[in-house]
Structures are given as structure tokens and as C-alpha cells.
Design a protein around this motif. Structure first.
Motif, short mmCIF file in Angstrom:
data_model
loop_
_atom_site.label_atom_id
_atom_site.label_comp_id
_atom_site.label_asym_id
_atom_site.label_seq_id
_atom_site.Cartn_x
_atom_site.Cartn_y
_atom_site.Cartn_z
N VAL C 37 0.81 -1.21 0.00
CA VAL C 37 0.00 0.00 0.00
C VAL C 37 0.85 1.27 0.00
N ASP C 38 2.09 1.17 0.50
CA ASP C 38 2.95 2.35 0.53
C ASP C 38 3.36 2.79 -0.88
N ALA C 39 3.52 1.81 -1.76
CA ALA C 39 3.82 2.13 -3.15
C ALA C 39 2.93 1.23 -4.01
N ALA C 40 1.64 1.52 -3.96
CA ALA C 40 0.68 0.67 -4.65
C ALA C 40 0.73 0.96 -6.14
N ASP C 41 1.54 0.20 -6.85
CA ASP C 41 1.77 0.50 -8.26
C ASP C 41 1.17 -0.53 -9.21
N MET C 42 0.68 -1.63 -8.67
CA MET C 42 0.25 -2.69 -9.57
C MET C 42 -0.91 -2.23 -10.45
N HIS C 43 -1.71 -1.31 -9.93
CA HIS C 43 -2.86 -0.85 -10.72
C HIS C 43 -2.43 -0.24 -12.05
N LEU C 44 -1.19 0.26 -12.10
CA LEU C 44 -0.71 0.87 -13.35
C LEU C 44 -0.59 -0.16 -14.47
N LEU C 45 -0.45 -1.42 -14.10
CA LEU C 45 -0.33 -2.48 -15.11
C LEU C 45 -1.63 -3.25 -15.32
N MET C 46 -2.57 -3.09 -14.41
CA MET C 46 -3.75 -3.94 -14.44
C MET C 46 -5.00 -3.22 -14.96
N ALA C 47 -4.90 -1.92 -15.20
CA ALA C 47 -6.03 -1.13 -15.69
C ALA C 47 -7.32 -1.36 -14.91
N PRO C 48 -7.30 -1.04 -13.62
CA PRO C 48 -8.50 -1.23 -12.81
C PRO C 48 -9.55 -0.18 -13.11
N ASP C 49 -10.83 -0.51 -12.87
CA ASP C 49 -11.89 0.48 -13.13
C ASP C 49 -12.31 1.22 -11.86
N PHE C 50 -11.65 0.96 -10.73
CA PHE C 50 -12.00 1.58 -9.45
C PHE C 50 -13.51 1.50 -9.21
N VAL C 123 -10.11 1.97 0.06
CA VAL C 123 -9.94 0.59 -0.44
C VAL C 123 -10.82 0.44 -1.68
N TYR C 124 -10.26 -0.11 -2.74
CA TYR C 124 -11.00 -0.25 -3.99
C TYR C 124 -11.21 -1.71 -4.37
N VAL C 125 -12.36 -1.98 -4.96
CA VAL C 125 -12.61 -3.27 -5.57
C VAL C 125 -12.78 -2.98 -7.06
N SER C 126 -11.84 -3.46 -7.86
CA SER C 126 -11.83 -3.10 -9.28
C SER C 126 -11.88 -4.31 -10.19
N ASN C 127 -12.57 -4.13 -11.31
CA ASN C 127 -12.42 -5.10 -12.38
C ASN C 127 -11.13 -4.75 -13.11
N VAL C 128 -10.32 -5.76 -13.41
CA VAL C 128 -9.07 -5.48 -14.10
C VAL C 128 -9.03 -6.19 -15.45
#
Lengths: 112, 291, 293
Positions: C37-50, C123-128
Motif C-alpha cells: 500500500v505504501d507504493a501501490a503500483d500494480m494498478h498501473l499495469l492492471m487497468a482497474p476500473d476503481f 480501499v477499492y474493488v476493481s475489475n481489471v
């Protein structure tokens, strides 16, 4: 003898919760009377830090002599359990409570 | 003059920059490098210097004295951190969880929890010519980095004058330890890399230093890899790019051996020279202001 | 349902890029939990919809009601964190300094101080884009990651995985050796350690493995940038052998690793050779954990 399991439900068919400190429930099995009881530990979600020792304290209040869990308690919780003289067995994270009990009886769980 | 070297993301080259910059500056004047990443201090792997001083660092935690205790449980009730628990007929204290607020101790009706010193880590001071290196390391399992960071900064302040260049290698992230490590700085250097991860974390770091109102600039490491989004962002936001360090396999290899880079790699030498000139500039401005 | 946790101790080893690649390989069979969570970067590769977001509250912070305050200064006296300065003759709480111990409120004679749980993130639940769901979070400035937040992210992921009959939860674990990483490891079926053959990489690997060992969790290791330094790489492998850690793969140093990230792609999608290395690790992991994906 009172045996306590970390579990995701409230009876002997429930799946084990592999976590100790943040386990959802305890299933408490009294070997002498064969009675099954449970404790709802979900309030622990609210604790930012120190879930382990807090849960260990609960275990003491429940009068557990044996704890059966998955990955085992961390350092602080382990200290509490040791002080209380609770026997700790690990490696039952993927089982149901009944399976964990059978494994305990068969001596196939690891003692900490 | 205090310079904090920080980055939102781990692994951007913060330690590389701190160690090379401090060593270079020490070629011409007294310089202190202090590693405040007390959970994972790594600067020491790159600094060859002689250990001249070592001291244990303590925090204050309560210690239970059984004789007078009436087991009222007030200590447990006032502790917000689960660091004091009443277990049957005893009181247990968990030093790693304790923040040292003194509430349980001072509010105990029978004074049964006096505060005692507990070792939380170790500070070591090294010296090689003009270069002084101060490193603190938290005992494993110890969770409170902030008190040790505070004490390490205090040690540096007590032992070195205002005129000495002090470089603080900060922990990564944007949480309390970083804030503690940077809040007293005169200037913050944010190290980033020109990638989407780097940009994302840089933005968070920028927000943090802006909130603390400390002047700052950016160093782009591994320049040439990735894209120009970091540069565009800095331009848009009017953030100074102090210098760039090129992406180079030789740099990575030299780093992996635990060696300093600037003595053998010209591009790194150029970069540390431009950063140290930048710092000297700010320093003389600062001195001008105080005069 | 299994839980696979990726950790590294040191930053910059490529942990998140590797986790995202494993997430790609696992596709719909996985639920992803980003606990870094301190460097939450995975979303940059997973294209989440938040898709869904929820505020996250944690810890405590003091607040002084100026109307009720009689300026006795007791709160300032007891505060060990110098978090109650006097500004314009008023006692106020410095939110960045306040540790939330609650001591000030306990000694205030007029009950002018209240403690509230601050919002520290979301906290987000996203479709990726890998056809599944990712649980991730963002922390506010100055907020600390905690066992609580990690547990929350993992719980959401596990509940969803059970509901949707997924095979495993893949967790991008927290850095360091503190409470968040303990919480990341708790409940894990298997741990993947990502390291690099540098002096600091090995140092941090050993440090974080002490924790894994304490929990008795089976571990495997991916050595990234493996050809950077042969001598240190040998030391890493020696350590793995001593500790009975499975060597999952050695990934060579390659700029394509970073190029993939720059293009918003996982390594397995971007480069065949590097991708092979990761697929080979994934096969070993699924074999050890005993799942079929």
C-alpha cells in the motif's frame, strides 16, 4: 481437555482459518463432554496493530489448553501462549476443524 | 545545511545518490551522511570508513512491578496500541507495540508500571577523512521507526555544526518515518525514475513535501529508460530537475558490488557535481538570508 | 483456496512487475490483492476500473474543542510527541505529530478533547483487464500502512475468491519487516521472494526470510537481474539452498523489463524470453502449491 481451533465458521465442519491473530472465529471442542462451542473474534478487524497478543489473551479467557491453527502465532502472541502454557500445533490451515482434530489425534500436526 | 534525499518508491537509487554525493562533497569539505532508513539501512554497504563510536538507542517503555499492583486493569484500558494486556493475574507489556506515550505508567493508581529504558536499536558513527557516516538500525521486530529516526537526527545535530553539509538518506514511502526524516530539512531531493511507477510515486512524494512546505527538487535516475512523462510532469508543475543520471548497465553492476559509482563512471560524476553545486547555491542563499 | 504472497524486503527488485505477470498468467482463476500500500503500483499495469471504493479509517487522532478548552495546558504537558503546540494562543493538535495515544483526552479536565478515527485512505474493488477482480488501496499522506489495512485488503480478496470459486488469491506483499508484512504473510500457503544479486538485495532477503521462517511457510525465490553480479548471485543461491528455499527462476538483466512497465504491459505480454522465465516459475509455483491453473 479444551481444544481451540482457529476457524472461518462456528462448528466442527467449518474450514480452518490459517491465521491466528486475525482469525474470524474460534471453535472450542471440549474432549471430556464432547461439546462444541464457538467464539466470534471478528471485532479484531478494528485493531490496527497488535492483533496477535489480543487474540491470545482471548484464548486464555476461554481456558484453552491446546491451540490448533494454520501458520502459527507471531512473536508477541507466541510469548503470551507460552506464558499461559498453551500447547500450540500448526499446519492445519487447509483442513476443516474435524480434519484438524483427527490430524491432531493422529499426531501429524507440528508442535511449536 | 540539511539535505534530505527521499523518494516515494523504493529502489529508485536514493542510497546510491546519497552515498556518492556525500563521498564527493567530502573530497573538499566536511560532510555528514546519515542513513535514516532505520528498518533497512543500506548506505553502510557503500561507505568504507572506520567505526569510531557506537551506542545503544533506547526508548522508554513501562515495566510491570508486581508487588503493588492491584490488577485493576486501568493500564490495559488506557493503552490504544494493545501494548499492555492483563493476563489473568499478570500484566504483560509488548515493547514492540508500545509508542512510549506514558499513559499506562502515569495513570496507574499504584505506580506499578514505571517507565524503563529498552533498547530499540543501535547507532554507529564512522569516519573517513572529511566524511562522517551515521547509521542507525532498528532491532528486527521493532515496529516504531520514528523514535529512532528522531534520536539519530538529534545525534547528528548535537555533533555537527550548522555549517556542515548534512545528507539524510530517508526511508521510502510517504508515511510517518519519511515525514520524521524530512521535516527538519532545508531542502529535499526527490529521486525518481522515468517510468509510470516512478511518476506515480513521485507525485505522492511531491504532495508530501508540499504539505510540509519544504523546498525540493528532482533527480531523475535511470534516465533514458521508460518515457518522458516525469520530465513533462516536472515542467507542468514548475519543479526543478536538478540533474539526470543515465540508465547504464555498468552502473547497476558497480552498484551490485557495493562500490561507489562516481570514481569510475563519468556520467555519475557529472551528476554529483551538478547536485553539489546546486546545494552550494542554496546554502549560500540561505547564509545570505540569515546575514 | 490458496494464498500466494509475493514479498521482497528491498524496493526496486521488480516485485510488482513480476506479481503483475503472475496475475496475467493466472487470469480469471485468481483474485489479486495489492497489499504494497505504501507504493501501490500494480494498478498501473492492471487497468482497474476503481468500480467500488470504500473509505478506510484507522488509528486515532485528537481534536481540541476550543470553546470547551480552558487553556490549562495539561494536554501539552502529557504529550510525549510534541503534537500539541500553542498557535495564536490556542492549544491545537498537529495531525502529523499525533500518534493517537489518547493520553491528552484522558487528562483534560473539561473533556474538551475527543479522539476520532481519521480517514487514512481508500480501499477499492476493481475489475481489471485480466478478467478478474483486484482489491487495492491508497493511503493518505503521512498515514501508515498497518496490519489492519493489509488484513482488510486480503479479507476482501479471500471472501470474493471463495464466493466466486477462484483457485487462489495472489498477494503483492508489503515491504519491510514490520506489522504490515507480518499481516501479509499470515495465512499464506506459499511465499515468493523476489530478490536481486546485489549486496543490499541479499541483505534484505535474509532479513525478511527470518519472518517467513517464523511462520513456517514454504518459500520460493525469483532472482531478478540474475546476471548482474555472479559472485553475489552465487551467495544468494547458497543461501536458498541452506534454507531449503526453491529457486523458481533466474531472470537476466534486461531493459525490456522496464520497457514493458513503461508500456503498461506485464513482462509476459511484452517479451517472449523474459516471459518464458516467468511462466517457468509459475508452473513450479502451481505444482508446489498443488493447484491447476
Amino acid at each position: 481437555m479444551k481444544i481451540v481451533f482457529t476457524a472461518k465458521g462456528t462448528d466442527m465442519d467449518a474450514a480452518m482459518d490459517p491465521r491466528f491473530g486475525r482469525t474470524e472465529y474460534f471453535v472450542i471442542f471440549d474432549e471430556d463432554s464432547k461439546s462444541v462451542d464457538s467464539f466470534d473474534n471478528r471485532a479484531i478487524e478494528g485493531e490496527a496493530h497488535g492483533a496477535g497478543p489480543k487474540t491470545a489473551q482471548k484464548l486464555g479467557e476461554l481456558g484453552a489448553e491446546v491451540l490448533i491453527t494454520g501458520n502459527g502465532p507471531g512473536g508477541n502472541a507466541a510469548t503470551v501462549l507460552k506464558t499461559m502454557g498453551t500447547e500450540v500445533l500448526v499446519g492445519a490451515g487447509d483442513m476443516t476443524v474435524t480434519e484438524a482434530y483427527d490430524a491432531y489425534k493422529a499426531g501429524s500436526l507440528k508442535k511449536v | 545545511m540539511k539535505i534530505a534525499i527521499a523518494s516515494g518508491k523504493g529502489g529508485t537509487g536514493k542510497t546510491t545518490l546519497s552515498t556518492n554525493l556525500a563521498s564527493y562533497i567530502a573530497e573538499s569539505r566536511i560532510c555528514v551522511l546519515s542513513d535514516l532508513d532505520v528498518e533497512e539501512p543500506n548506505s553502510g554497504l557503500f561507505i568504507k570508513a572506520e567505526l569510531i563510536h557506537k551506542e545503544d538507542k533506547f526508548k522508554m517503555i513501562p515495566e510491570w512491578e508486581k508487588s503493588k499492583c492491584e490488577l485493576c486493569g486501568n493500564c490495559q484500558a488506557v493503552c490504544n496500541f494493545n501494548a499492555v494486556l492483563k493476563m489473568g493475574k499478570m500484566i504483560m507489556v509488548f515493547p514492540e507495540l508500545c509508542h512510549g506515550c506514558y499513559a499506562c505508567s502515569e495513570l496507574c493508581p499504584t505506580d506499578s508500571l514505571p517507565m524503563k529504558q529498552k533498547k530499540m536499536g543501535e547507532l554507529k558513527s564512522y569516519k573517513n577523512g572529511n566524511l562522517n557516516f551515521i547509521e542507525s538500525k532498528l532491532i528486527i521486530g521493532e515496529e516504531q521507526a520514528v523514535p529512532l529516526i528522531k534520536q539519530t537526527i538529534a545525534y547528528v545535530d548535537d555533533n555537527f555544526g550548522e555549517d556542515v553539509i548534512k545528507i539524510f538518506d530517508s526511508p521510502p514511502g510517504t508515511s510517518c518515518p519519511v515525514i520524521e526524516a524530512t521535516r527538519d530539512a532545508d531542502f529535499v531531493i526527490l529521486v525518481t525514475e522515468p517510468t509510470p511507477f516512478g511518476l506515480h510515486d513521485l507525485k505522492l512524494a511531491v504532495e508530501t513535501v508540499k504539505q510540509m512546505r519544504i523546498p525540493f527538487g528532482v533527480v531523475i535516475n535511470r534516465h533514458g529508460i521508460g518515457n518522458d512523462s516525469v520530465e513533462l510532469y516536472c515542467k507542468e508543475e514548475n519543479i526543478a530537475i536538478i540533474t539526470t543520471i543515465p540508465n547504464d548497465r555498468l552502473i547497476a553492476e558497480t552498484y551490485s558490488q557495493g562500490k561507489l559509482l562516481y570514481p569510475t563512471i563519468p556520467s555519475v560524476k557529472e551528476a554529483v557535481i551538478s547536485i553539489s553545486e546546486y546545494i552550494e547555491n542554496i546554502n549560500s542563499q540561505k547564509e545570505g538570508e540569515t546575514k | 483456496m490458496k494464498e500466494i504472497v509475493v514479498i521482497s524486503g528491498k524496493g526496486g527488485t521488480g516485485k510488482t512487475s513480476i506479481t503483475a505477470s503472475l496475475a496475467y498468467l493466472g487470469g480469471e482463476d485468481l483474485i489479486i490483492a495489492d497489499c504494497d500500500v505504501d507504493a501501490a503500483d500494480m494498478h498501473l499495469l492492471m487497468a482497474p476500473d476503481f468500480g467500488q471504493s470504500e473509505d478506510f479509517y484507522s488509528g486515532e487522532i485528537a481534536y481540541i474543542d476550543q470553546d470547551a478548552c480552558i487553556k490549562c495546558g495539561k494536554c501539552q504537558d502529557v504529550c510525549r510527541f510534541d503534537a500539541i503546540p500553542v498557535i495564536d494562543t490556542q492549544y491545537v493538535v498537529d495531525p502529523l505529530g499525533c500518534e493517537g495515544c489518547g493520553y491528552c483526552a484522558r487528562v483534560c479536565p473539561t473533556d474538551a478533547i475527543t479522539n476520532s478515527q481519521p480517514k487514512v485512505g481508500e480501499v477499492y474493488v476493481s475489475n481489471v483487464r485480466t478478467g478478474t477482480t483486484m482489491i487495492h488501496a491508497r493511503l493518505s499522506i503521512g498515514a501508515d500502512n498497518s496490519g489492519k489495512l493489509v488484513a482488510k485488503v486480503k479479507n476482501e480478496a479471500k471472501t470474493l475468491a471463495e464466493k466466486e470459486n477462484k483457485i487462489a488469491v495472489l498477494v503483492d506483499g508489503s515491504p519491510g519487516v514490520g506489522c504490515p508484512v507480518v499481516s501479509s504473510l499470515s495465512g499464506a500457503s506459499f511465499v515468493i521472494l523476489v530478490t536481486e544479486p546485489t549486496v543490499s538485495g541479499l541483505h534484505d532477503l535474509k532479513r525478511v526470510y527470518e519472518l517467513v521462517k517464523k511462520f513456517g511457510i514454504k518459500a520460493g525465490c525469483i532472482i531478478n537481474k540474475a546476471d548482474l553480479n555472479e559472485a553475489v548471485a552465487d551467495d544468494v543461491k547458497k543461501f536458498l539452498k541452506e534454507e531449503d528455499i526453491v529457486l523458481l527462476s533466474e531472470i537476466p538483466y534486461n531493459v525490456k523489463f522496464t520497457e514493458a512497465m513503461t508500456n503498461g504491459k506485464t513482462i509476459v505480454e511484452y517479451d517472449e524470453d523474459l516471459g518464458k522465465k516467468i511462466s517457468e516459475s509459475w508452473t513450479k509455483i502451481t505444482d508446489i502449491v498443488g493447484i491447476e491453473i
